[in-house]
Design an enzyme around this catalytic site. Sequence first.
Site, PDB file in Angstrom:
ATOM      1  N   ASP A   7       0.858  -1.189   0.000  1.00 45.48           N
ATOM      2  CA  ASP A   7       0.000   0.000   0.000  1.00 45.48           C
ATOM      3  C   ASP A   7       0.891   1.234   0.000  1.00 45.48           C
ATOM      4  OD1 ASP A   7      -2.627   1.312   0.252  1.00 45.48           O
ATOM      5  OD2 ASP A   7      -1.808   2.032   2.140  1.00 45.48           O
ATOM      6  N   TYR A  39      -0.281   8.755  -2.518  1.00 45.79           N
ATOM      7  CA  TYR A  39      -0.176   8.532  -3.954  1.00 45.79           C
ATOM      8  C   TYR A  39      -1.364   9.184  -4.682  1.00 45.79           C
ATOM      9  CZ  TYR A  39       3.443   4.809  -3.667  1.00 45.79           C
ATOM     10  OH  TYR A  39       4.603   4.090  -3.478  1.00 45.79           O
ATOM     11  N   GLY A  40      -2.453   9.341  -3.957  1.00 42.27           N
ATOM     12  CA  GLY A  40      -3.723   9.743  -4.582  1.00 42.27           C
ATOM     13  C   GLY A  40      -3.746  11.125  -5.197  1.00 42.27           C
ATOM     14  N   CYS A  70      -3.846  -0.851  -2.247  1.00 42.12           N
ATOM     15  CA  CYS A  70      -4.068   0.554  -2.583  1.00 42.12           C
ATOM     16  C   CYS A  70      -4.907   0.676  -3.869  1.00 42.12           C
ATOM     17  CB  CYS A  70      -2.713   1.226  -2.783  1.00 42.12           C
ATOM     18  SG  CYS A  70      -2.808   2.961  -3.174  1.00 42.12           S
ATOM     19  N   ASN A  71      -5.996   1.410  -3.781  1.00 44.15           N
ATOM     20  CA  ASN A  71      -6.844   1.616  -4.958  1.00 44.15           C
ATOM     21  C   ASN A  71      -6.134   2.439  -6.025  1.00 44.15           C
ATOM     22  OD1 ASN A  71     -10.004   0.885  -4.433  1.00 44.15           O
ATOM     23  ND2 ASN A  71      -8.897   1.264  -2.541  1.00 44.15           N
ATOM     24  N   THR A  72      -5.375   3.431  -5.578  1.00 48.20           N
ATOM     25  CA  THR A  72      -4.698   4.309  -6.526  1.00 48.20           C
ATOM     26  C   THR A  72      -3.675   3.523  -7.348  1.00 48.20           C
ATOM     27  OG1 THR A  72      -5.003   6.138  -4.972  1.00 48.20           O
ATOM     28  CG2 THR A  72      -3.350   6.447  -6.674  1.00 48.20           C
ATOM     29  N   GLU A 150      -6.612   9.362   9.007  1.00 49.72           N
ATOM     30  CA  GLU A 150      -5.251   9.221   9.551  1.00 49.72           C
ATOM     31  C   GLU A 150      -5.068  10.016  10.842  1.00 49.72           C
ATOM     32  OE1 GLU A 150      -1.821   9.076   7.134  1.00 49.72           O
ATOM     33  OE2 GLU A 150      -2.791   7.787   5.661  1.00 49.72           O
ATOM     34  N   CYS A 181     -11.168   3.545  -1.694  1.00 47.28           N
ATOM     35  CA  CYS A 181      -9.930   4.024  -1.078  1.00 47.28           C
ATOM     36  C   CYS A 181      -9.753   3.258   0.227  1.00 47.28           C
ATOM     37  CB  CYS A 181     -10.029   5.529  -0.812  1.00 47.28           C
ATOM     38  SG  CYS A 181      -8.633   6.167   0.133  1.00 47.28           S
ATOM     39  N   THR A 182      -8.511   2.889   0.494  1.00 47.55           N
ATOM     40  CA  THR A 182      -8.209   2.047   1.659  1.00 47.55           C
ATOM     41  C   THR A 182      -8.742   2.603   2.986  1.00 47.55           C
ATOM     42  OG1 THR A 182      -6.099   3.218   1.648  1.00 47.55           O
ATOM     43  CG2 THR A 182      -6.118   0.949   0.802  1.00 47.55           C
ATOM     44  N   HIS A 183      -8.800   3.931   3.072  1.00 44.14           N
ATOM     45  CA  HIS A 183      -9.157   4.540   4.361  1.00 44.14           C
ATOM     46  C   HIS A 183     -10.665   4.551   4.632  1.00 44.14           C
ATOM     47  CE1 HIS A 183      -5.105   5.907   3.710  1.00 44.14           C
ATOM     48  NE2 HIS A 183      -5.062   6.516   4.882  1.00 44.14           N
TER      49      HIS A 183
END
Length: 251
Positions: A7, A39-40, A70-72, A150, A181-183
């Site tokens: 990620d 990264y996004g 990671c989606n990005t 975060e 998105c991971t978050h």
Amino acid sequence: MKAGIFDSGVGGLSVLKNILNANLFDEIIYYGDTARVPYGVKDKETIINFSLEALDFFVPHQVDMLIIACNTVSAYALEEMKKKSPIPIIGVIEPGIEAVQNKIKDKNASILIIATQATIRSKTYQNKLFQSGYRHIKGLATGLFVPIVEEGVEDSEILDVTMRHYFSSILTPPEAIILGCTHFPLIADKISQFFNNKSLLIHSGEAIVQHLCHNHSIKQNQASKQTKLKFYASSNPSSLEKTAQKWLKNF
Ligand code: DGL
């Protein structure tokens, strides 16, 4: 079986959590590129270059497969990574699309994808959904949710204000919302409440477990005992471990 999870930072821990719950692997190596997150907000070329560098990190660890949490990265770099890697590489987007196909049979259903700027800009989710026959697709970049999670301030007014900022133009609750998105699984309940609990939420972590079991013949509870876990980060690994303790409670 030994898996790697990559990620851009700590977010992939949300995907790791589902994978651990399903007890799929004997050993997992988690690597977050915390030195260069997020990264996004970066461009395609940078995301591809960073992701290819991550492949080099995993070589000495000799993992049997690499999961891109990671989606990005999944949106922009998956194909390039697959070309360069001798081991299977699995991203989160295809599993997310499969989850939509399994759960939403009406092709006229409205589907909202929320994700980072880069993931939305890549149109990877949108194009794959369109190819699967869905016609009412909306992509929305909601990057501010990332620092909110975060910072651990998801229970504050900041999240309410931010949701209003992003969602106030959406007048009817979408039938499905892809948490791209991971978050976002960490604020899934709040997002659901915003839409009066009327939307079906698609989580990458749940989707990838289903995908691994159905498409890669990995069985739930196949790991002989509790998964052996190792965390690595390109900056501040102790902070990643601390976040892991918080996010992965019960492990
Ligand atoms: N992991 C990223 C994703 O799922 C979010 C954080 C970032 O922008 O790097 O898209």
